[in-house]
Scaffold this active site. Sequence first.
Site, PDB file in Angstrom:
ATOM      1  N   ASP A  52       8.539   1.828  -5.961  1.00 35.56           N
ATOM      2  CA  ASP A  52       8.137   3.182  -5.586  1.00 35.56           C
ATOM      3  C   ASP A  52       8.004   4.072  -6.814  1.00 35.56           C
ATOM      4  O   ASP A  52       7.525   5.198  -6.720  1.00 35.56           O
ATOM      5  CB  ASP A  52       9.170   3.804  -4.636  1.00 35.56           C
ATOM      6  CG  ASP A  52       8.865   3.460  -3.191  1.00 35.56           C
ATOM      7  OD1 ASP A  52       7.787   2.905  -2.927  1.00 35.56           O
ATOM      8  OD2 ASP A  52       9.705   3.759  -2.323  1.00 35.56           O
ATOM      9  N   ASP A  79       5.542  -2.290   5.495  1.00 35.81           N
ATOM     10  CA  ASP A  79       6.699  -1.711   4.821  1.00 35.81           C
ATOM     11  C   ASP A  79       7.992  -2.101   5.542  1.00 35.81           C
ATOM     12  O   ASP A  79       7.969  -2.511   6.714  1.00 35.81           O
ATOM     13  CB  ASP A  79       6.531  -0.181   4.816  1.00 35.81           C
ATOM     14  CG  ASP A  79       7.244   0.491   3.656  1.00 35.81           C
ATOM     15  OD1 ASP A  79       8.074  -0.156   3.006  1.00 35.81           O
ATOM     16  OD2 ASP A  79       6.965   1.690   3.409  1.00 35.81           O
TER      17      ASP A  79
HETATM   18  C1  DGJ Z   1       8.350   3.367   1.207  1.00 37.55           C
HETATM   19  C2  DGJ Z   1       7.234   2.790   0.409  1.00 37.55           C
HETATM   20  O1  DGJ Z   1       7.715   2.084  -0.676  1.00 37.55           O
HETATM   21  C3  DGJ Z   1       6.283   3.907  -0.005  1.00 37.55           C
HETATM   22  O2  DGJ Z   1       5.264   3.403  -0.810  1.00 37.55           O
HETATM   23  C4  DGJ Z   1       5.745   4.565   1.222  1.00 37.55           C
HETATM   24  O3  DGJ Z   1       4.919   3.685   1.918  1.00 37.55           O
HETATM   25  C5  DGJ Z   1       6.869   5.064   2.093  1.00 37.55           C
HETATM   26  N1  DGJ Z   1       7.833   4.027   2.380  1.00 37.55           N
HETATM   27  C6  DGJ Z   1       6.340   5.599   3.382  1.00 37.55           C
HETATM   28  O4  DGJ Z   1       7.334   5.995   4.221  1.00 37.55           O
END
Ligand code: DGJ
Length: 728
Positions: free
Chosen positions: A528, A458
């Site tokens: 997301d 990430d």
């Molecule tokens: C942002 C990501 O896009 C999410 O899927 C998740 O992993 C969060 N970060 C976790 O902090």
Amino acid sequence: MLAGALAFGLHVSAEPVVVSTPRTSLVLDATEGQELKQLYFGDRLSDADLAVLGAAGGAARAAYPVYGSHFCQGETALAVAHTDGNLSLDLAVTGVDVKADGDATLTTVSLKDKVYPLYVDVCYKAYNGVDIIETWTEINHDERGTVTLNQFASGYLPIRRGTVWLSSLYGAWANEAQVLQEPLEPGMKVIKNKDGLRNSHTAHAEVMFSLDGRPQENAGAVIGAALCYSGNFKLRIDTDESDYHHFFAGINEENSAYRLRRGETFRTPVLALTYSNEGLSGASRNFHKWGRKYRLMHGDRERMILLNSWEGVYFNIEQEGMDQMMQDIASMGGELFVMDDGWFGAKYQRNTDNAALGDWTVDTRKLPEGIGGLLRDAKKHGVKFGIWIEPEATNTLSELYEKHPDWIINAPGREPVTGRGGTQLMLDLGNPEVQDFVFGIVDDLMTEYPDIAYIKWDANMGIQSHGSAYLTKDNQSHLYIDYHRGFEQVCRRIRAKYPDLVIQACASGGGRANWGVLPYFDEFWVSDNTDALQRIYMQWGTSYFFPAIAMASHIGSNPNHQTFRDIPIKYRIDVAMSGRLGMEIQPKNMTDEEKALCRKAIAEYKQIRPVVQFGDLYRLVSPYDKLGVASLMYVTEAKDRAVFYWWKTETFVNQHLPRVKMAGLDPAKRYRVRELNRIDNKPLPFEGQAFTGAFLMANGLEIPYTHDVDYHKLNSYASRVLCLEAME
Ligand code: DGJ
């Protein structure tokens, strides 16, 4: 000798240089001592047409326009300041080299400035089996001192004016990859990113040009272009007073002037070009084929069906909860469980987003038996185990930052500028020590726990304060470029040691959907936002340039956590099943009926997985056309199997939805139709019937407006997934 034009070897020739793929030709005039010119890019030319190409009219355009001697008024690809302060360039061809390069032919046209010892190689790598030409440049010099590169595009393409429409992707967090289609008008269109890292949230580095007017999915001539870069980019389309739209693509040069040392070579990122006369979908298929074969990590391997813990528990990671989720996904037929954020931190706990990035030790208060215990449980349930990391970042509340305050990106002499959680900071990946640290995060995990099968990588912050304690004061403008060189360097090391590991690129959702990272990553998180209806729009746009195998697409919760919309499980499944299927949900909150549907869907997805993940995409009805329905399909290369998706996108009484014509089938074959994920009380009239490809493509099947379910189950959503199998 024409259509092959130059044979392998070094040449100085007055003959045109023809760069060819199976169905396209790019023709250059590389006469020695002259400027390199582009004569043609389009359908593959016959020898006869190539012989008279010059007589067809139309001015030859500079293939790589440079600033300063003959040309100051228009947009350019390259602009430099020589060591003596001279700002002009005048490049002439010195030779052409053609050689085999794996499954491709590499044509390099060498240019030299007429006065200065400054050299540019313009490179074209044309694939023998896929209609993609990769182009880039390599710049070096032998001047005494440092030449400053002020502009350094990867490539340029003149596009003949007429009725040219541009398709591009724009968006924002949780609304990535929205399609924008517009006619190109006089003036400058700039598509750019300056985040530093997450380069595909707000705009994408890929575009398509429809040359015959309003874009069509399955007809018309289309040029596609994808800049393969993970950092800041800039695409420019200048429509000036000439007959051409001038398209430039490359690294965004803003605040990134590059000081090139004598003898050093600056290689610009690859710009992948395609041409198709089968519309936007045809250009997409070219990108997908090339991507799966040459650019995407493990593009030939089926992806596992997974459950990710994020929307199920967020930061509330604990051993029993993880065990329960593993058991649940296993019971539904899933193959992998991924533990997301929240599992690490010793002195500082990761209970929210404001602490512990950089402290990659397991939080034993939450996971007393550590990762070893989780791997044991995964094995017990018969699923693989994956883990989340955000290796490029730290927090002010972390042991890492306490130890290495100089490792962060921040303007020298200024207070640190923080991001997510009010405490996040990005590490300075241009610094080799930081690169070692970041590599070490993966290396340590994998050395201690070689059974980890998947990493979600990430990145939740951009570069917000320009400065590096590692770079010299003269080279501060290298920050963005060096960051991505460092990032690639780390990725290369990881891949050299862990070639089989599956790695997802996530960056606050879809911030890293680009062909710059995918040589090292298996897939990316599209967004997301897991709302199935909104996902149709995002996945539609994403599919312009990226294949379904790379698009992580998960069944989310109800109501959805981003839009708070209620969407029935059937619809959520049918959307997620058009990409790399996964789940992002707390299974213990699901009803037995929902679980049973998911179990069935996962079993059916396993059957169609090769078609979705390796098949050819045909987009049929765009959600952006607001016809009340969106539809697409995947067809195998042999045209013996296909999967058709149909999603209702609006609901109004007595609305007239179009009947969708299929595409990509063999007209002569007969296909037996079977509905997947069926919830209706009665099968559809065409269930089990066989139709010719010709009929399905000319007429299509009449899809009912709604589902035939008991009254209390009626809702405004409807969707269908049909599996088509050619009869022997
Ligand atoms: C942002 C990501 O896009 C999410 O899927 C998740 O992993 C969060 N970060 C976790 O902090």
